[in-house]
Design a protein around this motif. Structure first.
Motif, PDB file in Angstrom:
ATOM      1  N   GLY A  17      -5.515   3.857  -4.423  1.00 37.27           N
ATOM      2  CA  GLY A  17      -5.745   4.001  -2.934  1.00 37.27           C
ATOM      3  C   GLY A  17      -5.074   5.030  -2.310  1.00 37.27           C
ATOM      4  O   GLY A  17      -5.502   5.018  -1.022  1.00 37.27           O
ATOM      5  N   ASN A  18      -3.802   5.230  -2.843  1.00 35.66           N
ATOM      6  CA  ASN A  18      -2.851   5.962  -1.972  1.00 35.66           C
ATOM      7  C   ASN A  18      -3.112   7.463  -2.398  1.00 35.66           C
ATOM      8  O   ASN A  18      -2.110   8.245  -1.959  1.00 35.66           O
ATOM      9  CB  ASN A  18      -1.505   5.361  -2.248  1.00 35.66           C
ATOM     10  CG  ASN A  18      -0.947   5.740  -3.450  1.00 35.66           C
ATOM     11  OD1 ASN A  18      -1.952   5.737  -4.472  1.00 35.66           O
ATOM     12  ND2 ASN A  18       0.221   5.725  -3.732  1.00 35.66           N
ATOM     13  N   LEU A  38      -5.850  -0.924  -4.555  1.00 31.60           N
ATOM     14  CA  LEU A  38      -4.908  -1.115  -3.761  1.00 31.60           C
ATOM     15  C   LEU A  38      -3.591  -2.048  -4.586  1.00 31.60           C
ATOM     16  O   LEU A  38      -2.571  -2.278  -3.686  1.00 31.60           O
ATOM     17  CB  LEU A  38      -5.230  -1.748  -2.565  1.00 31.60           C
ATOM     18  CG  LEU A  38      -6.218  -1.081  -1.445  1.00 31.60           C
ATOM     19  CD1 LEU A  38      -6.793  -1.741  -0.341  1.00 31.60           C
ATOM     20  CD2 LEU A  38      -5.437   0.535  -1.036  1.00 31.60           C
ATOM     21  N   VAL A  42      -0.321   1.097  -6.511  1.00 30.78           N
ATOM     22  CA  VAL A  42       0.141   1.436  -5.338  1.00 30.78           C
ATOM     23  C   VAL A  42       1.523   0.686  -5.111  1.00 30.78           C
ATOM     24  O   VAL A  42       1.530  -0.698  -5.249  1.00 30.78           O
ATOM     25  CB  VAL A  42      -0.634   1.171  -4.012  1.00 30.78           C
ATOM     26  CG1 VAL A  42      -0.020   1.442  -2.688  1.00 30.78           C
ATOM     27  CG2 VAL A  42      -1.966   1.864  -4.051  1.00 30.78           C
ATOM     28  N   LYS A  47       1.672   0.145   0.497  1.00 25.92           N
ATOM     29  CA  LYS A  47       0.348  -0.743   0.634  1.00 25.92           C
ATOM     30  C   LYS A  47      -0.565  -0.456   2.017  1.00 25.92           C
ATOM     31  O   LYS A  47      -1.747  -0.196   1.807  1.00 25.92           O
ATOM     32  CB  LYS A  47       0.473  -2.210   0.256  1.00 25.92           C
ATOM     33  CG  LYS A  47       1.311  -2.627  -0.786  1.00 25.92           C
ATOM     34  CD  LYS A  47       0.402  -2.639  -2.012  1.00 25.92           C
ATOM     35  CE  LYS A  47       0.860  -3.258  -3.240  1.00 25.92           C
ATOM     36  NZ  LYS A  47      -0.062  -3.271  -4.503  1.00 25.92           N
ATOM     37  N   ALA A  50      -1.837   3.051   2.293  1.00 26.63           N
ATOM     38  CA  ALA A  50      -2.927   3.144   1.317  1.00 26.63           C
ATOM     39  C   ALA A  50      -4.224   2.385   1.764  1.00 26.63           C
ATOM     40  O   ALA A  50      -5.399   2.966   1.816  1.00 26.63           O
ATOM     41  CB  ALA A  50      -2.620   2.620   0.055  1.00 26.63           C
ATOM     42  N   ARG A  51      -4.166   1.232   2.703  1.00 26.46           N
ATOM     43  CA  ARG A  51      -5.158   0.710   3.145  1.00 26.46           C
ATOM     44  C   ARG A  51      -5.820   1.431   4.202  1.00 26.46           C
ATOM     45  O   ARG A  51      -7.206   1.521   4.286  1.00 26.46           O
ATOM     46  CB  ARG A  51      -4.883  -0.474   3.562  1.00 26.46           C
ATOM     47  CG  ARG A  51      -6.100  -1.624   4.143  1.00 26.46           C
ATOM     48  CD  ARG A  51      -5.394  -2.919   4.996  1.00 26.46           C
ATOM     49  NE  ARG A  51      -4.598  -3.574   4.204  1.00 26.46           N
ATOM     50  CZ  ARG A  51      -3.282  -3.624   4.407  1.00 26.46           C
ATOM     51  NH1 ARG A  51      -2.892  -3.254   5.611  1.00 26.46           N
ATOM     52  NH2 ARG A  51      -2.472  -4.573   3.539  1.00 26.46           N
ATOM     53  N   ASP A  79      -6.058  -7.151   3.702  1.00 24.49           N
ATOM     54  CA  ASP A  79      -7.066  -6.407   2.628  1.00 24.49           C
ATOM     55  C   ASP A  79      -8.507  -6.904   2.947  1.00 24.49           C
ATOM     56  O   ASP A  79      -9.597  -6.134   3.166  1.00 24.49           O
ATOM     57  CB  ASP A  79      -6.889  -6.557   1.118  1.00 24.49           C
ATOM     58  CG  ASP A  79      -5.528  -5.699   0.787  1.00 24.49           C
ATOM     59  OD1 ASP A  79      -4.990  -4.667   1.778  1.00 24.49           O
ATOM     60  OD2 ASP A  79      -5.102  -5.721  -0.304  1.00 24.49           O
TER      61      ASP A  79
END
Length: 272
Positions: A17-18, A38, A42, A47, A50-51, A79
């Motif tokens: 996710g990153n 995520l 990550v 975190k 990335a989100r 999340d």
């Protein structure tokens, strides 16, 4: 029997996710489904960033799955709030699913068609397997074999985990959800090892496999796709059954009955 969300995906490709520069490549890699990760992919300090990266990319990532962080982490609620109700998210992969509490929490905040894919990664999860399978929105189970080995002390993911794979298939069938999905294979360049691992999963009634690299997709698909010999056998069985008009008949020296005919139909359906 209750109608449940179904998926026939053979492969689920993880993408970190990153690493938003990899999202488009993952979608074009040929996997049946993509999971934007995520959790394991990550680092803790990354975190939140990335989100936000995944949220920004969602307009171009329609129908992806997102692996959120586990319920016992400080990132879980954010999340869920970010992705459960987002219409571009096809489903959430829920790690460390040892009971139904996190699933119920997500269900209360989800859009109408959101699917849940619980990751079975601990001994505790198997004690709650039936309840997890029957929880709302559960599409199919994912077997987190690496974490499960760590939790239980099992020294391999072959015959050591045969019982647990069987239990996941039975529980899924009884709950009328999709067939389970097997865990990752660490080999990246050994197509034979990847194929053998996926074919083993298929023999245990699994319908798909988690992939960590695009190189794993083709051998995984090959393992879950009927061979030419399978198709030829199924075609012979159905032709013989049609010609017998319901009477007992023989194909390749073996008596065929209703379960054999149904298996032949399933093989042809999988090929389609």
């Amino acid at each position: 029997m209750e109608t449940r969300i179904r998926s026939e995906a053979r492969s689920y490709l993880f993408v970190p996710g990153n690493r938003p520069e990899r999202f488009a490549k993952a979608l074009l890699a040929g996997a049946d489904a993509v999971i934007v990760d995520l959790e394991d992919a990550v680092a803790p300090h990354d975190k939140d960033r990335a989100r936000e990266a995944v949220l920004r990319a969602l307009p171009e990532l329609a129908s992806v799955y997102v692996r959120i962080n586990a319920a016992d982490t400080c990132w879980f609620d954010e999340d869920v709030g970010a992705f459960a109700a987002h219409p571009a998210v096809q489903g959430l992969v829920v790690p460390k699913a040892a009971n139904t509490e996190a699933l119920a929490h997500i269900d209360s905040r989800s859009h109408a068609r959101l699917a849940l894919l619980p990751l079975i990664e601990s001994a505790a999860a198997f004690t709650a397997l039936d309840a997890i399978c029957h929880a709302p929105r559960v599409e199919r189970l994912l077997f987190g074999t690496v974490d499960f080995q760590l939790d239980t002390g099992f020294g391999g993911d072959g015959e050591e985990l045969s019982y647990f794979r069987s239990q996941m298939t039975l529980a899924s069938r009884l709950a009328n959800i999709g067939s389970p999905v097997d865990g990752v294979t660490m080999a990246l360049d050994d197509a034979g090892e990847i194929f053998d691992a996926a074919r083993r999963a298929q023999r245990f009634g699994f319908g798909g496999k988690l992939c960590i690299h695009p190189k794993q997709i083709a051998p995984t698909h090959d393992a879950f796709t009927p061979t030419e010999a399978d198709l030829a056998w199924a075609t012979r069985v159905l032709r013989a059954a049609q010609g017998s008009a319901g009477s007992a008949t023989v194909v390749d020296g073996k008596l065929i009955d209703v379960p054999v005919i149904e298996r032949a139909r399933m093989i042809l359906a999988r090929a389609r």
